[in-house]
Design a protein around this motif. Structure first.
Motif, PDB file in Angstrom:
ATOM      1  N   UNK A 168       0.763  -1.102  -0.083  1.00 48.48           N
ATOM      2  CA  UNK A 168       0.056   0.008  -0.205  1.00 48.48           C
ATOM      3  C   UNK A 168       0.834   1.008   0.119  1.00 48.48           C
ATOM      4  N   UNK A 169       0.910   2.205  -0.896  1.00 46.52           N
ATOM      5  CA  UNK A 169       1.664   3.409  -1.072  1.00 46.52           C
ATOM      6  C   UNK A 169       1.380   4.116   0.058  1.00 46.52           C
ATOM      7  N   UNK A 170       2.218   5.000   0.495  1.00 48.83           N
ATOM      8  CA  UNK A 170       2.102   5.696   1.752  1.00 48.83           C
ATOM      9  C   UNK A 170       1.070   7.112   1.291  1.00 48.83           C
ATOM     10  N   UNK A 171       0.993   7.208   0.112  1.00 46.90           N
ATOM     11  CA  UNK A 171       0.183   8.424  -0.179  1.00 46.90           C
ATOM     12  C   UNK A 171      -1.189   8.014  -0.712  1.00 46.90           C
ATOM     13  N   UNK A 172      -1.493   6.866  -0.561  1.00 44.44           N
ATOM     14  CA  UNK A 172      -2.951   6.544  -1.048  1.00 44.44           C
ATOM     15  C   UNK A 172      -4.043   6.440   0.148  1.00 44.44           C
ATOM     16  N   UNK A 173      -5.229   6.403  -0.422  1.00 46.92           N
ATOM     17  CA  UNK A 173      -6.120   6.677   0.762  1.00 46.92           C
ATOM     18  C   UNK A 173      -6.165   5.945   1.802  1.00 46.92           C
ATOM     19  N   UNK A 174      -5.763   4.450   1.686  1.00 46.36           N
ATOM     20  CA  UNK A 174      -5.824   3.592   2.980  1.00 46.36           C
ATOM     21  C   UNK A 174      -4.723   4.251   3.957  1.00 46.36           C
ATOM     22  N   UNK A 175      -3.741   4.865   3.444  1.00 43.23           N
ATOM     23  CA  UNK A 175      -2.676   5.413   4.591  1.00 43.23           C
ATOM     24  C   UNK A 175      -2.649   6.906   4.919  1.00 43.23           C
ATOM     25  N   UNK A 176      -3.746   7.406   4.215  1.00 38.71           N
ATOM     26  CA  UNK A 176      -3.832   8.877   4.331  1.00 38.71           C
ATOM     27  C   UNK A 176      -4.968   9.117   5.468  1.00 38.71           C
ATOM     28  N   UNK A 177      -6.033   8.192   5.737  1.00 39.61           N
ATOM     29  CA  UNK A 177      -7.029   8.242   6.242  1.00 39.61           C
ATOM     30  C   UNK A 177      -7.301   7.333   7.470  1.00 39.61           C
ATOM     31  N   UNK A 178      -7.909   7.542   8.644  1.00 43.20           N
ATOM     32  CA  UNK A 178      -8.278   6.563   9.522  1.00 43.20           C
ATOM     33  C   UNK A 178      -9.320   5.601   8.803  1.00 43.20           C
ATOM     34  N   UNK A 179      -8.977   4.387   8.875  1.00 45.77           N
ATOM     35  CA  UNK A 179      -9.791   3.405   8.005  1.00 45.77           C
ATOM     36  C   UNK A 179     -11.202   3.178   8.527  1.00 45.77           C
ATOM     37  N   UNK A 180     -11.293   2.847   9.723  1.00 47.80           N
ATOM     38  CA  UNK A 180     -12.513   2.714  10.426  1.00 47.80           C
ATOM     39  C   UNK A 180     -13.382   1.748   9.651  1.00 47.80           C
ATOM     40  N   UNK A 181     -13.101   0.458   9.489  1.00 49.14           N
ATOM     41  CA  UNK A 181     -13.473  -0.528   8.702  1.00 49.14           C
ATOM     42  C   UNK A 181     -12.879  -1.758   8.483  1.00 49.14           C
ATOM     43  N   UNK A 182     -13.314  -2.788   7.773  1.00 47.57           N
ATOM     44  CA  UNK A 182     -12.695  -3.951   7.920  1.00 47.57           C
ATOM     45  C   UNK A 182     -11.583  -4.218   6.814  1.00 47.57           C
ATOM     46  N   UNK A 183     -10.708  -3.244   6.810  1.00 45.69           N
ATOM     47  CA  UNK A 183      -9.707  -3.176   5.789  1.00 45.69           C
ATOM     48  C   UNK A 183      -8.258  -3.186   6.624  1.00 45.69           C
ATOM     49  N   UNK A 184      -7.480  -4.106   6.296  1.00 50.60           N
ATOM     50  CA  UNK A 184      -6.098  -3.913   6.949  1.00 50.60           C
ATOM     51  C   UNK A 184      -4.838  -3.903   6.027  1.00 50.60           C
ATOM     52  N   UNK A 185      -4.252  -2.749   5.533  1.00 54.91           N
ATOM     53  CA  UNK A 185      -3.020  -2.799   5.155  1.00 54.91           C
ATOM     54  C   UNK A 185      -1.714  -3.401   5.857  1.00 54.91           C
ATOM     55  N   UNK A 186      -1.303  -4.413   5.207  1.00 54.71           N
ATOM     56  CA  UNK A 186      -0.089  -5.022   5.661  1.00 54.71           C
ATOM     57  C   UNK A 186       1.276  -4.189   4.915  1.00 54.71           C
ATOM     58  N   UNK A 187       2.190  -3.745   5.858  1.00 53.58           N
ATOM     59  CA  UNK A 187       3.184  -3.039   5.372  1.00 53.58           C
ATOM     60  C   UNK A 187       4.510  -3.924   5.942  1.00 53.58           C
ATOM     61  N   UNK A 188       5.733  -4.046   5.381  1.00 52.52           N
ATOM     62  CA  UNK A 188       6.868  -4.482   5.935  1.00 52.52           C
ATOM     63  C   UNK A 188       7.979  -3.560   6.108  1.00 52.52           C
TER      64      UNK A 188
END
Ligand code: NAD
Length: 466
Positions: A337-357
């Motif tokens: 997940x790129x850091x500048x994409x919506x999943x990393x720019x907003x509080x997700x507050x839903x059933x989606x988990x980005x897994x970064x290494x």
């Protein structure tokens, strides 16, 4: 179901009646406050338990077992804790008297703040409304509650409970959306306890500033989870799966994203997938253990976050299926997940988990510290050295080591954020304290040293003062 908004006239009338009644409520004894708390406990645990379960099923298909654990048990545990400690909390606390003040005694008197406002969110409607209410009542305040307009069935049951247990000049519920909140925020409350988003938290604090009303702000943000190379991956994945997908991820302290050491990524994903299937079956849509997103608007928001991140290079490796008209989104894992994409720019507050290494833990620490202070930070590690290093070099409202979200359940711990994730603390004594004014009282018993130093100043007095 949409509840009618409480009219401005009605709100003003309730506010004035509570203002007139505040000293009567404030002077109640330990026994009287305990009686109110016991009545609230009985209403939540027994009389209205089924109504609460039905309301939450209607609001967002929340399974009854989830309601029992995260709404009813949490509220009754907070009440039991208050019942056990209230006598001691309400006692004046003696403090030491310096030698120079001999002939006096000093103590702290925890007095009620007065007329308080509680504004609550929709994700745990009962828990996050009655939780602060318990602290406010324990501390001897009158309270106006404004629950979220997004869970109207839950609000309707809360209204019945409040009307059963309290008189309107003690505790009252008003219903409505932004307009109602805006009117409430114009009133000169003695304390405002707000739970919700940082954006609205800023509006609440700005409104409170007009009257210099004190605030407790329980806000949100992105709570990171770090899984290092020494962590027990099996138990970490089980606990992260539970904390992330409970209430469909609509939890302020859900792990927002995971940072796993690159050597453990594959094992972690394998275990996460096993747990998701174990918890919710092959088709979570059919599972009666998996709730829905609160409404279509929020489902659309979450699907949009996934699409934005995928368009920038992210990969959905598990889940991703959605049905917006049914407010359904499957438990979803996303990698790269790129850091500048919506999943990393907003509080997700839903059933989606980005897994970064990551390779180097200091890069993770740097990244966390470049953002806002999180409400929670979770560390999974078998190494005390790593745990201490992460704790000592980050800030967070709360932390679990080798678990997620469960610190909420221990009423001996302060719960809350810091800066963007919140101001002030709740739960147990910390909640009682939030709704109290710690009045510093000095009582003169014998003539004090100061009297010998009052004007006119002789040479001897000047020397003593120097
Ligand atoms: P929200 O901020 O949109 O709404 C919360 C409350 O504020 C609702 O009662 C709403 O009617 C009212 N409100 C909304 N807009 C307003 C405005 N302009 N002026 C005055 N009042 C307004 O939050 P939400 O969507 O209900 O809840 C989600 C957010 O709450 C997330 O950020 C989550 O992390 C946070 N949260 C925090 C905690 C915590 O304990 N720290 C707990 C649950 C949720």
């Amino acid at each position: 179901m949409v509840a009618d908004s409480t009219s401005v006239e009605q709100i003003n009338k309730i506010f004035e009646s509570q203002k007139a009644n505040q000293y009567t409520v404030g002077n109640t004894t330990v026994k009287e406050r305990k009686a109110k708390l016991k009545a609230l406990k009985k209403a939540v645990e027994v009389t209205f338990r089924k109504d609460i379960q039905d309301a939450m099923m209607a609001d967002f298909k929340k399974p009854a077992a989830d309601v029992d654990l995260s709404e009813i048990f949490v509220v009754t545990a907070e009440i039991k804790h208050a019942l056990h400690h209230l006598g001691q909390w309400m006692q004046d606390k003696s403090v030491d008297t310096p030698m120079s003040m001999m002939g006096s005694k000093s103590y702290i008197k925890y007095e009620p703040k007065g007329v308080c406002l509680i504004i609550s969110p929709w994700n745990f409607p009962i828990n996050l409304t009655f939780g602060p209410l318990i602290s406010a009542v324990a501390a001897g305040n009158t309270v106006i509650i404004k629950p979220s307009e997004m869970t109207p069935n839950s609000s309707a049951v809360m209204r019945k409970i409040v009307e059963t247990v309290f008189n309107e000049n003690e505790v009252a519920i008003v219903e409505g959306a932004v307009e109602t909140s805006t009117h409430l925020l114009d009133l000169p409350f003695n304390h405002i306890f707000f739970t919700g988003s940082p954006q609205v938290g800023k509006i609440v604090m700005a409104a409170a500033a007009k009257h210099l009303t004190s605030v407790t702000l329980e806000l949100g943000g992105k709570s990171p989870t770090i899984i290092d190379e020494t962590a027990n991956i099996k138990s970490a994945a089980k606990r992260v799966t539970w904390a992330k997908f409970f209430n469909t991820g609509q939890v302020c302290i859900a792990p927002d994203y995971v940072m796993v050491h690159e050597d453990k990524k594959d094992a972690f994903i394998t275990e996460m997938n096993k747990n998701i299937t174990h918890f919710f079956g092959d088709n979570p849509k059919q599972s009666d253990s998996y709730s829905r997103v609160v409404n279509q608007k929020h489902t659309h928001r979450l699907v949009g976050y996934i699409q934005d991140s995928v368009s920038k290079g992210a990969n959905v490796i598990t889940g991703g299926q959605s049905n917006e008209s049914e407010s359904y989104l499957a438990p979803t894992l996303v990698t790269d997940v790129p850091r500048d994409s919506a999943l990393m720019q907003n509080e997700i507050f839903g059933p989606v988990l980005p897994i970064l290494t990551y390779k180097n833990i200091d890069d993770v620490i740097g990244e966390i510290n470049a953002g806002e202070i999180p409400l929670a930070l979770y560390i999974y590690s078998g190494s005390n050295k790593n745990i201490n290093h992460i704790q000592n070099n980050t800030r967070a409202g709360g932390t679990c080591i080798n678990n997620s979200a469960v610190h909420f359940f221990n009423n001996n711990l302060p719960f809350g954020g810091s800066n963007n994730s919140g101001i002030g603390k709740s739960h147990g004594f910390f909640g009682f304290e939030a709704f109290s004014n710690a009045r510093g009282v000095y009582r003169q018993i014998l003539p004090g040293a100061l009297e010998f130093l009052m004007p006119p100043y002789s040479n001897l007095k000047r020397k003593l003062i120097e």
